[in-house]
Enzyme design. Structure first.
Site, PDB file in Angstrom:
ATOM      1  N   TYR A 104       4.295 -13.343  -4.354  1.00  0.00           N
ATOM      2  CA  TYR A 104       5.616 -13.578  -5.034  1.00  0.00           C
ATOM      3  C   TYR A 104       6.264 -14.727  -4.689  1.00  0.00           C
ATOM      4  CZ  TYR A 104       5.851  -9.186  -7.817  1.00  0.00           C
ATOM      5  OH  TYR A 104       5.395  -8.299  -8.637  1.00  0.00           O
ATOM      6  N   GLU A 190     -13.587  10.193   6.741  1.00  0.00           N
ATOM      7  CA  GLU A 190     -13.487   9.560   5.316  1.00  0.00           C
ATOM      8  C   GLU A 190     -12.076  10.078   4.943  1.00  0.00           C
ATOM      9  OE1 GLU A 190     -16.252  10.222   2.371  1.00  0.00           O
ATOM     10  OE2 GLU A 190     -14.673   9.545   0.770  1.00  0.00           O
TER      11      GLU A 190
END
EC number: 5.6.2.2
Lengths: 362, 470, 384
Positions: A104, A190
């Site tokens: 940005y 996971e």
């Protein structure tokens, strides 16, 4: 050894940036005015599935030569220098910025986030450092619980007193200190939902261990934190992922690192990771209902095929590769949550302990 | 009435006999006797049609028009003997009538009457002699769709008499003596004998009558209506052959239904309006799919698409005038058509509904069948909820609601009990769909509620985007 | 129609119409399920009129939503009223949904008896293995769970289903779980204190603060920036983020903070696009999509930025054209009764301009600008 561990102070990075800038200017002002930047290329695998290649992410696979002769090179250089400028600012002010923050600063020049990401990787390669050395951080999403205590920049993480409570993984891993643990092993899962299951079952308390999750593909702080505690505590590390191409890819990310950050893989990968499940063979072993096996989608299949081509599988973990081949053959997948079909606490009471005690892992 | 053959003539007489029986308002008997005299020359057969109805006034015979032709001329002399008596008569009157005679007065020959010796009965016997053979007569007199007492005396050449009864009605006790009961009983017999393919009831397929699922329906107009007196009766029988049925019996059951049609107590061809009515019935709401109907060969055949193997449907329709023999004003043909159609529809629907009412689980709509298929799962879930509870009060309350003893706390018992209840309610609902349901009870509040019955608010993807709804 | 408007706007009636899901201990949820079973059996075995009773669920659609307009306070929120839709076995199109409700209820009951919790994915597998005829996708499970919530009127969490939260809080807030040590949210590092999905635990948190403001931040990256820069040292404040669309736990915690400290204004910092406003509005009014659990966590969030007045700070090249999805959200927002007029004006400007801007665009003025931006807005009480 060059690398992140040897760099402890921002000013060392600032020196390297200055050296790089100096060399650029030197080249520019030289008589031939040779404005050239050489960027090493790293890959952590190739698609020679025989495994006879000599792939290694630790050494560069050639160089990219960036000159001012091509327009795309000019843009790339422009981006690289702009990002370098921002990084220098961050380091000078000792602040941290995310890749998005950097984007940005000049959105119209950068155009896309991926352009900034590549520039950051390029800078890491050029300056022979890791991303966090640039004070560029990613949003941490990992969670940890269990028998561990540490502190990060003055804040104490006392997981031992609430071993069934999730703590966010610290973002600034280099500031993690005073790691203490009496845990017997580290379990990587996971998914957050499995993490929650284990927390609900008071798994860490009963098994005296540490559980950590990257909530899907692990981010850099989670992997760095994991590396850190494994090194400090010298504990065996087990990994529990879904039996599908995503789970497998996540497993390989922990084990080998990702392609995007191949240049940094040697600081991120966890070589002594044991894959404890879930395996298709578990369905029979634990007589789980057949409904638990879901069919592989078309996308799953093509992902699996692509995974199978990775050279490091055959070379370093051939038995993992066999399991993956078997998955493709059977055309089904199997998720960790399916273990709960019979009994909710099956995972924590039976499955994980039996795998670890019986050494039923790869 | 017209007759051009002995066979038709006998039909006329039987028809008249039935009418007389009906007028009596009491249980009657109609018998047909064939008595063969093979030793006489030429050998002849005496046909006797007797009934226990009201006595004859002979006028009805005068209406019979004989179409003269070689067949009738060669086998019959035109004379019938009539013996008749009324309940109030003290004698039995004997007359001979020559139906081939020209003028009515010439036809009648009074014979001496016999005394009844004070016995109270009524009845008529018509007899005639014909040169037809018994076998021939048997064929033409065998009216497959009418159950009558039919006795043949062959007058065995050796001299001994042999009685051979065909189509004898089984002894059935009927709860009432209404026409529809007779029709029902007759159709049951017909079904039990596999459409009269057999002479006796096929016991291997049907151990007893209770195996048949029967529904009856009567449609008529109210007294004030112009069509008052027109009655349509319908009987529907569903039979199911077991798997062990012999293949020959199975042939009968071919997924088709031949609709039997009677008009004024006589079998006849189905009327076009009635046939139309049959095809226009919403069979789907009874779980049946009509594939086609054909009236080839002058029979109404309904063919079903989804009838399970071994199932057979039999339908009989009977249309008659209630008032007899008072002068009947026949409505115009067009009006008759609509009358036929609407009566047929009504009667068949009544019969179908009756069948459903009396036989649980029969003629359910496809939807009900589908809903029924959920019952085992729902029962299992509810039983699971009850039995997984560790609250014995709750369990006890549930079991007592189900009418179970707490000793019977076997999951299968509970499950079966709930399943049965569910199915019975689902079936009940199929018969009497509740139009205006009582408001469902609200579980945890007695506050003010409004029920928006958004009928079909459940669609896939309903809440996919709802996070944005503010 | 007049009646309708009256009902929708009247504060005196609105609370009577309000329907909500309670956070209940397992024993009470079990009792509710038992009531449902007993009712069902009672009607099924009624000697006079046996029937299979329908399941009356609170409708979760916009027709059944009501708006509570604050009369004495300026907070308003949206909630679900008592209109029902029926899950019936007797209608072919809802028969399966009817069975699903019972199946999930059975599963939850067993979980509660075992005093366990499940994740929705585990619930999916349990149902898949137990009754695969009825459950083939996670979506069906999730939706049926919402049905059970609407039937029993207790929160999903109370049914024994684990919630996860992505939310985080940082700044001048001290939190203490019962019998545990105090957590200082200003020293939790830049990722902040992770908000747990355990609503019971959140409910029992003891909190202290010396903050003057609460900032609701749409994005995690902005939250991290503000936390790392320790903006709460310059502006005494608390930062809270749900990392996108808010989950129940984050809203619940914000609501608890605002109840505990009613004087603190709650200020929203979101992107200048319809989705940003939608997120702000979900914090502010609740959302129908979140069902019966949503209403009560409504907080009177004020819109600090980005708003049209802030656009002068945004460089031209940071704008991105609005996408069809943005316009869709904008349309749904504008048609909402509850949206206050000045919000609608902002939205109209947004749609008219055809473009959007993200908060990060302020970084052209340097990373530390964001803190200054907030301070300036607060001083000027520049929020709506």
């Amino acid at each position: 050894m060059e690398g992140n561990n040897s760099i402890s102070q921002p000013f060392e990075m600032l020196i390297r940036i200055r050296e790089f800038t100096r060399s650029l200017i030197k080249g520019m002002c030289a008589e031939q005015s040779s404005f050239v930047v050489h960027i090493d290329r790293f890959r952590n695998y190739c698609t020679d599935s025989s495994g006879y290649c000599s792939c290694s992410s630790d050494t560069a696979k050639g160089k990219e030569v960036i000159t001012l002769q091509r327009e795309c090179h000019v843009h790339r250089l422009d981006v690289l220098l702009r990002v370098l400028l921002i990084v220098q600012q961050l380091l000078q002010e000792n602040k941290h910025g995310s890749k998005r923050d950097i984007f940005y600063m000049h959105p119209s020049v950068f155009r896309e986030q991926s352009v900034v990401d590549r520039a950051i990787n390029d800078i890491c390669i050029l300056l022979q450092c890791s991303r966090h050395n640039l004070n560029v951080v990613s949003v941490g999403k990992g969670l940890v619980m269990g028998w561990i205590r540490f502190s990060e920049a003055g804040r104490k993480y006392d997981c031992i007193n609430h071993p069934n409570c999730a703590h966010p993984v610290p973002v600034n891993v280099e500031e993690v200190k005073d790691i203490m643990s009496v845990a017997k092993y580290i379990l990587i899962v996971e998914k957050e939902s499995v993490f929650q299951r284990l927390a609900n079952d008071q798994f860490c308390k009963k098994n005296q261990c540490i559980v950590i999750t990257g909530r899907g593909y692990p981010d850099v702080p989670t992997r760095r934190f994991l590396r850190l505690i494994i090194e400090k505590l010298c504990l065996p590390t087990y990994c529990l992922v879904d039996c599908d191409p995503y789970g497998f890819d996540i497993l390989t990310t922990y084990r080998f690192g990702s392609m995007q950050m191949a240049y940094d893989a040697k600081f991120l990968r966890i070589t002594k990771i044991h894959w404890i499940g879930v395996f298709l063979s578990d369905v029979d072993k634990f007589s789980l209902p057949k409904h638990c096996l879901l069919p592989l989608t078309k996308e799953d299949k093509s992902r699996t095929e692509a995974l199978l081509r990775r050279c490091y599988l055959e070379r370093e973990v051939p038995e993992w590769r066999l399991e993956l081949e078997f998955l493709l053959q059977r055309g089904v997948k199997f998720e960790i949550e399916a273990l709960s079909a019979h009994s909710l606490s099956f995972l924590s009471d039976v499955y994980v302990p039996s795998k670890i005690q019986g050494e039923l892992y790869m | 009435m017209e007759a051009s053959s002995i066979h038709e003539l006998c039909r006329c007489f039987m028809y008249l006999a039935i009418q007389r029986c009906r007028l009596l308002d009491d249980l009657c008997r109609l018998s047909v006797f064939l008595k063969s005299s093979p030793l006489s020359h030429p050998p002849f057969v005496r046909i006797s049609i007797s009934d226990t109805g009201v006595g004859s006034c002979l006028e009805e015979f005068l209406d019979i028009k004989i179409t003269r032709g070689p067949i009738l001329d060669e086998t019959w002399d035109g004379v019938i003997s009539v013996a008749t008596t009324n309940i109030c008569d003290d004698k039995i009157y004997h007359q001979n009538l020559n139906l081939k005679g020209e003028a009515s007065m010439q036809r009648l020959t009074k014979l001496p009457s016999a005394s009844k010796n004070g016995a109270k009965f009524s009845g008529t016997e018509i007899s005639l002699s014909t040169l037809e053979t018994v076998d021939n007569l048997m064929q033409i007199l065998m009216i497959p769709k009418l159950a009558i007492e039919f006795v043949i005396d062959r007058g065995d050449p050796s001299g001994s008499r042999c009685e051979n009864i065909i189509q004898a009605i089984q002894c059935v006790s009927l709860s009432s003596d209404s026409n529809i009961e007779y029709l029902k009983s007759g159709l049951e017999d017909y079904v039990l004998k596999h459409n009269n393919h057999l002479q006796n009831i096929c016991h291997s397929c049907f151990p007893n009558r209770e195996h048949l699922k029967v529904g009856t329906g009567v449609a008529c107009y109210s007294e004030s209506s112009r069509n008052a007196g027109q009655v349509m009766e319908a009987v529907i029988v569903i039979s199911q052959l077991s798997e062990s049925t012999s293949p020959s019996c199975f042939q009968v059951c071919d997924g088709k239904t031949e609709v039997l049609y009677y008009k004024d107590f006589s079998p006849c061809l189905i009327s076009r309006p009635s046939l139309n009515a049959l095809t226009s019935i919403d069979w789907k709401s009874y779980g049946l799919t009509l594939r086609s109907n054909s009236d080839e060969n002058s029979t109404a055949l309904l063919e079903w698409e989804n009838l399970p193997l071994g199932f057979h449907i039999d339908i009989v329709l009977h249309h008659y005038q209630k008032k007899y023999p008072s002068a009947i004003v026949m409505p115009p043909a067009k009006q008759m058509d609509t009358t036929d159609r609407s009566l047929t529809r009504k009667a068949v629907k009544f019969a179908l509904n009756d069948l459903k009412e009396k036989n649980a689980g029969v003629l359910l709509t496809a939807q009900t069948l589908k809903i029924r298929s959920y019952a085992p799962d729902l029962a299992r879930t509810l039983a699971g909820l009850i039995l997984s509870s560790n609250d014995s009060n709750f369990q006890g309350e549930c079991l007592s609601l189900l009418g179970l003893q707490s000793q019977e706390i076997e999951s299968e018992t509970v499950e079966d009990c709930i399943k049965e209840r569910l199915i019975s309610v689902i079936d009940l609902n199929d018969r009497k769909p509740q139009r205006n349901k009582e408001a469902a009870p609200y579980l945890f509040d007695d506050g003010c509620y409004e029920v928006d019955n958004f009928p079909d608010d459940y669609e896939e993807g309903e809440e996919a985007n709802s996070s944005l709804e503010i | 129609m007049v009646d309708d408007d009256f009902r929708k706007s009247s504060i005196f009636f609105s609370d009577q119409l309000l329907c909500y899901a309670d956070i209940l201990p397992p024993s009470q949820v079990r009792a509710r399920i038992e009531v449902a079973v007993l009712n069902f059996l009672k009607i099924l075995n009624s000697p006079t009129t046996p029937a299979i009773s329908d399941l009356p669920l609170i409708s979760r659609n916009s027709k059944n939503s009501r708006v509570s307009q604050g009369l004495l306070t300026d907070g308003s929120w949206t909630f679900l009223s008592h209109s029902f839709c029926m899950r019936s076995l007797m209608r072919e199109n809802s028969a399966k949904a009817f069975i699903r409700v019972w199946k999930v209820m059975e599963m939850c009951y067993q979980i509660l008896v075992q005093e366990k919790r499940v994740t929705q994915r585990e619930l999916f597998y349990k149902l898949l293995c137990d009754s695969s005829d009825y459950f083939t996708s996670q979506l069906q499970v999730n939706r049926t769970v919402q049905d059970v919530v609407a039937l029993l009127r207790c929160s999903r969490y109370s049914l024994g289903i684990m919630a996860s939260s992505r939310g985080a809080v940082s700044g001048r807030l001290l939190l203490q779980e019962p019998s545990l040590e105090v957590v200082d949210c200003s020293t939790c590092g830049s990722s902040g204190y992770a908000i747990t999905g355990d609503l019971n635990l959140l409910e029992n948190l003891v909190m202290k603060t010396d903050a003057r403001y609460i900032f609701v931040v749409e994005k995690h990256a902005i939250f991290q920036r503000l936390t790392e820069d320790r903006v709460f040292n310059q502006i005494p404040c608390i930062f809270i983020t749900a990392k996108g669309y808010p989950d129940i736990a984050t809203r619940f915690l914000l609501h608890r903070i605002s109840r505990n400290f009613p004087d603190l204004p709650i200020l929203g910092l979101v992107d200048w696009n319809p989705a940003g406003l939608a997120i702000l509005c979900t914090f502010k009014y609740g959302s129908i999509g979140m069902g019966l659990e949503a209403y009560r966590y409504a907080c009177n969030v004020k819109w600090l930025g980005l708003r049209k007045d802030d656009l002068e700070l945004i460089p031209e090249e940071s704008y991105i054209p609005l996408k069809p999805r943005d316009l869709q959200i904008a349309k749904s927002l504008i048609s909402s009764d509850i949206l206050q007029d000045n919000y609608k004006e902002e939205l109209a400007v947004m749609v008219q301009s055809g473009r959007r801007a993200e908060i990060e665009a302020l970084y052209v003025h340097g990373y530390e600008f964001l803190g200054r931006f907030l301070a300036k807005k607060i001083v000027q009480t520049h929020y709506i």
